[in-house]
Design an enzyme around this catalytic site. Structure first.
Site, PDB file in Angstrom:
ATOM      1  N   CYS A  49      -5.225  -0.651  -4.588  1.00  0.00           N
ATOM      2  CA  CYS A  49      -3.657   0.293  -5.105  1.00  0.00           C
ATOM      3  C   CYS A  49      -3.975   1.663  -5.175  1.00  0.00           C
ATOM      4  O   CYS A  49      -3.151   2.204  -4.750  1.00  0.00           O
ATOM      5  CB  CYS A  49      -3.171  -0.572  -5.826  1.00  0.00           C
ATOM      6  SG  CYS A  49      -3.429  -0.721  -7.502  1.00  0.00           S
ATOM      7  N   HIS A  87      -1.866  -1.846 -12.313  1.00  0.00           N
ATOM      8  CA  HIS A  87      -1.383  -1.062 -10.595  1.00  0.00           C
ATOM      9  C   HIS A  87      -0.604  -0.067 -10.815  1.00  0.00           C
ATOM     10  O   HIS A  87      -0.063   0.383 -11.630  1.00  0.00           O
ATOM     11  CB  HIS A  87       0.218  -2.026 -10.394  1.00  0.00           C
ATOM     12  CG  HIS A  87       0.765  -2.111  -9.350  1.00  0.00           C
ATOM     13  ND1 HIS A  87      -0.792  -2.973  -7.782  1.00  0.00           N
ATOM     14  CD2 HIS A  87       1.699  -2.279  -8.682  1.00  0.00           C
ATOM     15  CE1 HIS A  87       0.092  -1.973  -6.653  1.00  0.00           C
ATOM     16  NE2 HIS A  87       1.095  -2.468  -6.627  1.00  0.00           N
ATOM     17  N   ASP A 102       4.997   0.638  -2.857  1.00  0.00           N
ATOM     18  CA  ASP A 102       4.620  -0.253  -2.612  1.00  0.00           C
ATOM     19  C   ASP A 102       3.461  -1.062  -1.737  1.00  0.00           C
ATOM     20  O   ASP A 102       3.815  -1.943  -1.170  1.00  0.00           O
ATOM     21  CB  ASP A 102       4.410  -1.434  -3.665  1.00  0.00           C
ATOM     22  CG  ASP A 102       2.790  -2.096  -4.670  1.00  0.00           C
ATOM     23  OD1 ASP A 102       1.909  -1.428  -3.866  1.00  0.00           O
ATOM     24  OD2 ASP A 102       3.581  -2.738  -5.495  1.00  0.00           O
TER      25      ASP A 102
END
Length: 236
Positions: A49, A87, A102
């Site tokens: 991420c 995250h 995302d």
């Protein structure tokens, strides 16, 4: 909004999530965007991420979107990394609404931007909702035959790259433990036109039109073949 939807979905389908693309020694905070772009996008190796959503954040900003970094956390991540800033993903303000974006989560996630509201939203057979939780907001998902489950929790607090320094330090401490098993976690995934495909160690998960199938891969050759298909995008 249609352009943002296409960008989000195409990015998830084109660039894989891959724990194999970077090493913890590469860091999380002080990363060079040009080097990230070369390895993750040009070479097609993907990333986590911190790489994929960082690059997507820059893309959206340069296209003129009002985009903000957000931090989320998972139950597993809090236990392993001892921080709620785990995250990395984003929020886009557009057409009078806030949208979650995302492109770097290692599991089933929304294929298109998710409106930050209290209503249930359906995408390709899966349903998503945002509910209040003790630590802020919980993003939940359910499939055709599964119950609601938490993907991650988060707040709408705007973040800076430096907010992930604690995670970076904790990662290096954990992985430098001489008593730790040196085996590297295999976590790779990619979106397909109607869902996702993921490999976590030997556990192979497919989600198509909201229906999940999981099996354990015991044959080494099959494991290598499936990983290669995920990373190359040759998923049929």
């Amino acid at each position: 909004m249609d352009t943002l939807r296409r960008l989000h979905r195409k990015h998830l389908m084109a660039i894989p999530y891959s724990s194999l693309a970077y090493d913890v020694a590469d860091g999380v905070v002080d990363l060079d965007d040009d080097s990230l772009f070369e390895r993750s996008i040009v070479e097609g190796r993907g990333g986590a991420c911190y790489h994929l959503n960082r690059l997507f954040h820059r893309l959206l900003r340069e296209l003129g979107y009002d985009v903000t970094l957000l931090a989320g956390s998972t139950t597993e991540g809090r236990a392993a990394f001892r921080t709620d800033v785990e995250h990395m993903f984003g929020r886009v303000a557009l057409d009078g609404d806030d949208w979650l974006v995302d492109v770097g989560y290692p599991g089933p996630i929304y294929l298109e931007p998710l409106r930050a509201c209290g209503t249930v939203q359906a995408q390709y057979g899966s349903q998503f909702r945002l509910v209040d939780s003790a630590s802020g907001i919980a993003l939940q998902r359910r499939g055709v035959a599964t119950r609601w489950g938490v993907v991650y929790t988060f707040t709408m607090q705007p973040r800076q790259w430096s907010d992930w320094k604690e995670l970076e330090d904790n990662l290096r401490t954990i992985l430098s433990d001489p008593g730790r098993d040196d085996s590297r976690e295999v976590l790779c995934g990619r979106a397909v036109d109607n869902g996702h495909v993921f490999m976590r160690q030997r556990r192979y998960l497919t989600v198509r039109n909201g229906r999940e199938q999981v099996r354990t891969i015991t044959d080494d050759d099959e494991h290598r073949m499936l990983l290669s298909r995920i990373l190359s995008g040759d998923l049929g």
